[in-house]
Design a protein around this motif. Structure first.
Motif, PDB file in Angstrom:
ATOM      1  N   PRO A 122       0.770  -1.243  -0.071  1.00  0.00           N
ATOM      2  CA  PRO A 122      -0.051   0.052   0.085  1.00  0.00           C
ATOM      3  C   PRO A 122       0.768   1.370   0.026  1.00  0.00           C
ATOM      4  O   PRO A 122       0.434   2.306  -0.501  1.00  0.00           O
ATOM      5  CB  PRO A 122      -0.794  -0.120   1.312  1.00  0.00           C
ATOM      6  CG  PRO A 122      -0.894  -1.540   1.510  1.00  0.00           C
ATOM      7  CD  PRO A 122       0.550  -2.052   1.197  1.00  0.00           C
ATOM      8  N   TYR A 123       2.338   1.130   0.394  1.00  0.00           N
ATOM      9  CA  TYR A 123       2.803   2.233   0.515  1.00  0.00           C
ATOM     10  C   TYR A 123       4.048   2.374  -0.797  1.00  0.00           C
ATOM     11  O   TYR A 123       4.968   3.067  -0.625  1.00  0.00           O
ATOM     12  CB  TYR A 123       3.703   2.268   1.781  1.00  0.00           C
ATOM     13  CG  TYR A 123       2.648   2.275   2.957  1.00  0.00           C
ATOM     14  CD1 TYR A 123       2.185   3.467   3.376  1.00  0.00           C
ATOM     15  CD2 TYR A 123       2.408   1.294   3.553  1.00  0.00           C
ATOM     16  CE1 TYR A 123       1.196   3.466   4.630  1.00  0.00           C
ATOM     17  CE2 TYR A 123       1.619   1.105   4.344  1.00  0.00           C
ATOM     18  CZ  TYR A 123       0.769   2.307   4.935  1.00  0.00           C
ATOM     19  OH  TYR A 123      -0.071   2.211   5.972  1.00  0.00           O
ATOM     20  N   LEU A 124       3.837   1.618  -1.702  1.00  0.00           N
ATOM     21  CA  LEU A 124       4.566   1.778  -2.912  1.00  0.00           C
ATOM     22  C   LEU A 124       4.049   2.681  -3.873  1.00  0.00           C
ATOM     23  O   LEU A 124       2.760   2.873  -4.155  1.00  0.00           O
ATOM     24  CB  LEU A 124       4.771   0.406  -3.500  1.00  0.00           C
ATOM     25  CG  LEU A 124       5.404  -0.674  -2.829  1.00  0.00           C
ATOM     26  CD1 LEU A 124       5.504  -2.060  -3.821  1.00  0.00           C
ATOM     27  CD2 LEU A 124       6.816  -0.436  -2.321  1.00  0.00           C
ATOM     28  N   ASN A 125       4.796   3.622  -4.657  1.00  0.00           N
ATOM     29  CA  ASN A 125       4.438   4.498  -5.451  1.00  0.00           C
ATOM     30  C   ASN A 125       3.890   3.807  -6.677  1.00  0.00           C
ATOM     31  O   ASN A 125       4.656   2.675  -6.815  1.00  0.00           O
ATOM     32  CB  ASN A 125       5.358   5.618  -6.045  1.00  0.00           C
ATOM     33  CG  ASN A 125       5.240   6.932  -5.005  1.00  0.00           C
ATOM     34  OD1 ASN A 125       4.089   7.234  -4.934  1.00  0.00           O
ATOM     35  ND2 ASN A 125       6.339   7.134  -4.896  1.00  0.00           N
ATOM     36  N   ASP A 126       2.842   3.901  -7.449  1.00  0.00           N
ATOM     37  CA  ASP A 126       2.751   3.416  -8.868  1.00  0.00           C
ATOM     38  C   ASP A 126       3.965   3.478  -9.573  1.00  0.00           C
ATOM     39  O   ASP A 126       4.537   4.490  -9.763  1.00  0.00           O
ATOM     40  CB  ASP A 126       1.385   4.173  -9.310  1.00  0.00           C
ATOM     41  CG  ASP A 126       0.116   3.995  -8.864  1.00  0.00           C
ATOM     42  OD1 ASP A 126       0.262   3.135  -7.915  1.00  0.00           O
ATOM     43  OD2 ASP A 126      -0.801   4.368  -9.318  1.00  0.00           O
ATOM     44  N   GLY A 127       4.188   2.428 -10.286  1.00  0.00           N
ATOM     45  CA  GLY A 127       5.596   2.431 -11.151  1.00  0.00           C
ATOM     46  C   GLY A 127       6.878   2.241 -10.475  1.00  0.00           C
ATOM     47  O   GLY A 127       8.006   2.262 -10.995  1.00  0.00           O
ATOM     48  N   ALA A 128       6.579   1.770  -8.978  1.00  0.00           N
ATOM     49  CA  ALA A 128       7.649   1.482  -8.259  1.00  0.00           C
ATOM     50  C   ALA A 128       8.229   0.190  -8.689  1.00  0.00           C
ATOM     51  O   ALA A 128       7.846  -0.546  -9.592  1.00  0.00           O
ATOM     52  CB  ALA A 128       7.250   1.372  -6.906  1.00  0.00           C
ATOM     53  N   SER A 129       9.564   0.051  -8.019  1.00  0.00           N
ATOM     54  CA  SER A 129      10.264  -1.389  -8.423  1.00  0.00           C
ATOM     55  C   SER A 129      10.469  -2.109  -7.322  1.00  0.00           C
ATOM     56  O   SER A 129      10.974  -1.537  -6.132  1.00  0.00           O
ATOM     57  CB  SER A 129      11.503  -0.913  -9.245  1.00  0.00           C
ATOM     58  OG  SER A 129      12.306  -2.355  -9.267  1.00  0.00           O
ATOM     59  N   VAL A 130      10.238  -3.323  -7.291  1.00  0.00           N
ATOM     60  CA  VAL A 130      10.665  -4.283  -6.030  1.00  0.00           C
ATOM     61  C   VAL A 130      11.571  -5.448  -6.662  1.00  0.00           C
ATOM     62  O   VAL A 130      11.211  -5.935  -7.606  1.00  0.00           O
ATOM     63  CB  VAL A 130       9.143  -5.026  -5.356  1.00  0.00           C
ATOM     64  CG1 VAL A 130       9.575  -6.121  -4.297  1.00  0.00           C
ATOM     65  CG2 VAL A 130       8.221  -3.926  -5.018  1.00  0.00           C
ATOM     66  N   VAL A 131      12.473  -5.443  -5.847  1.00  0.00           N
ATOM     67  CA  VAL A 131      13.597  -6.630  -6.161  1.00  0.00           C
ATOM     68  C   VAL A 131      13.807  -7.385  -4.837  1.00  0.00           C
ATOM     69  O   VAL A 131      13.898  -6.819  -3.770  1.00  0.00           O
ATOM     70  CB  VAL A 131      14.954  -5.929  -6.874  1.00  0.00           C
ATOM     71  CG1 VAL A 131      15.787  -7.029  -6.942  1.00  0.00           C
ATOM     72  CG2 VAL A 131      14.728  -5.039  -7.871  1.00  0.00           C
ATOM     73  N   VAL A 132      13.637  -8.687  -5.112  1.00  0.00           N
ATOM     74  CA  VAL A 132      13.895  -9.471  -4.133  1.00  0.00           C
ATOM     75  C   VAL A 132      15.060 -10.331  -4.285  1.00  0.00           C
ATOM     76  O   VAL A 132      15.435 -10.912  -5.268  1.00  0.00           O
ATOM     77  CB  VAL A 132      12.517 -10.531  -3.792  1.00  0.00           C
ATOM     78  CG1 VAL A 132      12.860 -11.492  -2.684  1.00  0.00           C
ATOM     79  CG2 VAL A 132      11.471  -9.703  -3.751  1.00  0.00           C
ATOM     80  N   LEU A 133      16.053 -10.636  -3.171  1.00  0.00           N
ATOM     81  CA  LEU A 133      17.187 -11.594  -3.407  1.00  0.00           C
ATOM     82  C   LEU A 133      16.864 -13.104  -3.387  1.00  0.00           C
ATOM     83  O   LEU A 133      16.136 -13.460  -2.328  1.00  0.00           O
ATOM     84  CB  LEU A 133      17.988 -11.411  -2.081  1.00  0.00           C
ATOM     85  CG  LEU A 133      19.257 -12.005  -2.161  1.00  0.00           C
ATOM     86  CD1 LEU A 133      20.241 -11.845  -3.281  1.00  0.00           C
ATOM     87  CD2 LEU A 133      20.077 -12.010  -0.926  1.00  0.00           C
TER      88      LEU A 133
END
Length: 247
Positions: A122-133
């Motif tokens: 809910p606190y990510l901007n639209d267009g954000a990037s998430v990267v997971v190790l």
């Protein structure tokens, strides 16, 4: 170069190794960076060296994740780059594995990753990037690492589902799978100097490129995946292992 100017980046497990290397790269590219870790002295020292913000948070504890999300949103607003990096390993054969070690690994690598992502959505901007190790061991096998490998395979599955669920908001979700990287992992497992050198030489022998990777190289991949140049990349696992997985 300030390609991430005015961008907010959160790096879990950012006080050493790949998390530290990534925080360093993102900071150099202009992002406002928040790092987390379980040891206050370690994250405070890392934050001082990097010129970033430190928040004490244990990815294995749901209450810590809640506090982290609340503090980040209150102080910085919404997040543009989320790199979920914190993780642990541990060795045991399947026969001799214990519930305590099983839970320790999965509470951080699987459950912790899942709820860190869940709580931040809910606190990510639209267009954000998430990267997971993740790890090359998510798709390969090694004796005594069954629980670790399974936890990383679970991460890859979460990434694909999240990429599908968040696509409407143009939020991209990817994983990275390192091979041998120059971190403190083996020393933290109690290896002495001679054993560390032997392990280092062994890992180099398994890597066609002839060396092990640097934490900053992980950061450069995270930065690329979080940039506009990677706007069409989501739901994918990106191997960075010097070619070891092709042998």
């Amino acid at each position: 170069m300030n390609k991430f100017e005015n961008k907010i980046a959160v790096v879990t497990g950012g006080n050493s190794g790949m998390g530290y290397g990534t925080a360093k790269v993102l900071k150099e590219l202009g992002a406002t960076v928040i790092i987390t870790g379980r040891r206050k002295d370690a994250i405070d020292l890392a934050a001082q060296k990097l010129g970033v913000t430190a928040i004490l948070s244990d990815q294995a504890k749901l209450e810590d994740i809640d506090s982290l999300v609340s503090e980040v949103s209150d102080k910085f607003g919404k997040v543009d780059i989320l790199y979920i990096n914190a993780g642990v390993s541990g060795t045991s054969t399947i026969e001799k594995e214990t519930p305590v070690n099983f839970d320790k690994i999965n509470n951080i690598n699987y459950r912790g990753v899942f709820f860190t992502l869940s709580k931040f959505i809910p606190y990510l901007n639209d267009g954000a990037s998430v990267v997971v190790l993740s790890s090359v061991l998510a798709t390969t096998v090694a004796s005594t690492l069954s629980v670790y490998s399974a936890s990383k395979a679970a991460v890859n599955s979460i990434v694909k589902t999240a990429a599908l669920e968040l696509a409407a908001r143009k939020i991209r979700v990817n994983s990275i799978s390192p091979g041998a990287i120059d971190t403190e992992l083996f020393s933290k497992m109690g290896m002495d100097t001679d054993s560390l050198k032997g392990m280092n030489d062994y890992l180099i022998s398994l890597t066609p490129i002839g060396r092990i990777g640097k934490p900053e190289e992980i950061g450069q991949l995270v930065a690329f995946l979080s940039s506009d140049e990677a706007s069409f990349i989501t739901g994918a696992d990106h191997i960075i292992d010097g070619g070891s997985s092709i042998l």
